[in-house]
Design an enzyme around this catalytic site. Structure first.
Site, PDB file in Angstrom:
ATOM      1  N   ASP A 187       5.945  15.285  12.451  1.00 12.06           N
ATOM      2  CA  ASP A 187       5.826  15.112  11.005  1.00 12.06           C
ATOM      3  C   ASP A 187       4.349  15.009  10.611  1.00 12.06           C
ATOM      4  O   ASP A 187       3.972  14.180   9.786  1.00 12.06           O
ATOM      5  CB  ASP A 187       6.603  13.859  10.578  1.00 12.06           C
ATOM      6  CG  ASP A 187       6.839  13.810   9.071  1.00 12.06           C
ATOM      7  OD1 ASP A 187       6.750  14.869   8.413  1.00 12.06           O
ATOM      8  OD2 ASP A 187       7.096  12.710   8.546  1.00 12.06           O
ATOM      9  N   ILE A 192       0.809  -1.226   0.000  1.00  8.96           N
ATOM     10  CA  ILE A 192       0.000   0.000   0.000  1.00  8.96           C
ATOM     11  C   ILE A 192       0.834   1.264   0.000  1.00  8.96           C
ATOM     12  O   ILE A 192       0.296   2.345  -0.170  1.00  8.96           O
ATOM     13  CB  ILE A 192      -1.022   0.030   1.167  1.00  8.96           C
ATOM     14  CG1 ILE A 192      -0.360  -0.278   2.514  1.00  8.96           C
ATOM     15  CG2 ILE A 192      -2.189  -0.876   0.882  1.00  8.96           C
ATOM     16  CD1 ILE A 192      -1.339  -0.243   3.682  1.00  8.96           C
ATOM     17  N   VAL A 237       5.129  -0.515   3.083  1.00 10.62           N
ATOM     18  CA  VAL A 237       3.942  -0.750   3.901  1.00 10.62           C
ATOM     19  C   VAL A 237       3.022  -1.711   3.142  1.00 10.62           C
ATOM     20  O   VAL A 237       2.745  -1.509   1.955  1.00 10.62           O
ATOM     21  CB  VAL A 237       3.189   0.566   4.211  1.00 10.62           C
ATOM     22  CG1 VAL A 237       2.055   0.318   5.200  1.00 10.62           C
ATOM     23  CG2 VAL A 237       4.139   1.617   4.778  1.00 10.62           C
TER      24      VAL A 237
END
Ligand SMILES: Nc1ncnc2c1ncn2[C@@H]1O[C@H](COP(=O)(O)OP(=O)(O)OP(=O)(O)O)[C@@H](O)[C@H]1O
Length: 408
Positions: A149, A19, A27
């Protein structure tokens, strides 16, 4: 629970496809096999983040291991759940297994920005997303964790694969990893041309502040709030690449973009600015009037939403609103009231499902291919829960190459 059971990752999670590819690794979407025992339970999915190879002997410090343990203990409805941490002996990789979320804000915003049929995100959705993000960040800040982040791709949102009361729910991702796997002021581009977006970066960091404070997360939330309303990033600066020893060059274009929309800060308004390394250069620049209201037309100038936005985008980090105070802002007590389901109708998910790329035998080695290898020769890679003193990375692992966020 965390370290004591030896089990292969392939015994617990079956890879479905890829993904994404972030700074630290790949991932994957995977099926939770253990949930499938008995027919009663619905199919459940996880996101498996694979961190690149570690060499035996090189180690993750005991402090870092303690921090991963700590991440597992963090439980909040608006924080993505870290459900497992595993080491793979065969492909020398660390796997962090997270609860799966069907959407992220990057894709959701893109859907509203759709060139052929642009349409604003409903205010109930904007407010509910913002309210949930603030709850999640308030929880992290109360636990002394600064995200550092925050950006749309790190704000996940659950879809229709969850039970009705858990749909359209924010799950903040990627917190804590920054502190574990990157130096405090990570360069904006790295050896493998990894690009870190600077659009959500607070002005104090851009002007050279050396320390992260909770206030930097609130700035990023302000930028995300504006982007939810307009479906466009608010401050789109051009990133300056690192050259030679200058790992953190002055991102003058990004600060210029901020000044052009908010006006240049005065020393009266932000006394601490004179101590920041790049201020001497930036203060000589031309001044501009504040045109924020013009850029965020979905929030009327005297409205509570606009007021909250200006408090999040306050230049002086000491005066910037905290997550706790933002949650008490009148914006959230006015109609439409925020809810923990951001969709207008919990039975209708208006967003596209996350694209899942088929596995590639050349790239997706180790566990990701275990579904095919285990049936043939039984040589599934041995994966076990991470032991307390296991060496992993002695320093930050090499980052994966990724595309620029604005190209995605
Ligand atoms: N728990 C999860 N469920 C579903 N998708 C996820 C999950 N965690 C991450 N993703 C998706 O995987 C992709 C890569 O995520 P990752 O966090 O590694 O990188 P990124 O956010 O794109 O960039 P960076 O690593 O620089 O922050 C993103 O599209 C992200 O939304």
């Amino acid at each position: 629970m965390f370290f004591n059971r030896k089990q292969r990752i392939s015994e617990k999670y079956a890879p479905v496809g890829k993904i994404g590819e972030g700074t630290y690794g790949l991932v994957y979407k995977a099926r939770n096999i253990q949930n499938q025992s008995g027919n009663s339970e619905a199919e459940s999915f996880v996101a498996v983040k694979k961190f690149k190879s570690f060499k035996s002997g090189d180690g993750i410090s005991p402090t870092a291991i303690r921090e991963i343990k700590l991440l597992r203990e963090l439980k909040n409805p608006y924080i993505v759940d870290l459900v497992d941490v595993m080491l793979d002996e065969a492909d020398k990789a660390l796997y962090l297994v997270f609860d799966y979320a069907e959407h992220d804000l990057l894709e959701m915003i893109r859907c509203h920005h759709n060139r052929s049929a642009p349409h604003a995100m409903p205010m109930h959705t904007v407010k509910s997303l913002l309210w949930q993000i603030l709850h999640g960040i308030n929880y992290l800040h109360k636990n002394w964790i600064i995200h550092r982040d925050l950006k749309p791709s790190n704000i996940l949102v659950t879809g229709l694969d969850k039970p009705p009361n858990e749909r359209g729910c924010v799950k903040i991702a990627d917190f804590g990893l920054a502190r574990l796997f990157q130096s405090p002021l990570r360069p904006l581009t790295d050896v493998d041309a990894v690009v870190v977006t600077i659009w959500y970066r607070a002005p104090e960091l851009l002007l050279g502040a050396k320390h992260y404070t909770k206030a930097i997360d609130l700035w990023a939330i302000g930028c995300i709030f504006a982007e939810l309303v307009t479906s466009k990033p608010l401050f789109q600066g051009q990133e300056k690449e690192r050259k030679g020893d200058d790992r953190n060059p002055f991102q003058s274009d990004q600060i210029d973009k901020i000044f052009r929309i908010l006006g240049k800060p005065s020393v009266e308004r932000w006394p601490g600015v004179i101590d920041l390394p790049h201020w001497s250069q930036a203060q000589t620049w031309q001044n501009y009037p504040c045109i924020l209201h013009d850029r965020v037309r979905g929030l009327a100038k005297g409205s509570s939403g606009y007021d909250l936005l200006t408090k999040l985008l306050e230049y002086d980090p000491d005066k910037r609103i905290t997550a706790e105070d933002a949650l008490k802002h009148p914006f959230f007590t006015e109609e439409p009231r925020p809810t923990h389901i951001a969709f207008v109708d919990p039975n209708i998910d208006p967003y596209k499902s996350r694209p899942v790329t088929p596995l590639d035998p050349k790239k997706d080695i180790g566990w990701a291919m275990s579904a095919t290898t285990s049936g043939t020769n039984g040589q599934t890679p041995m994966t076990r829960p991470m032991p307390q003193s296991a060496p992993l990375f002695s320093s930050a692992p090499p980052p994966f190459k990724r595309t620029r966020i604005n190209d995605r």
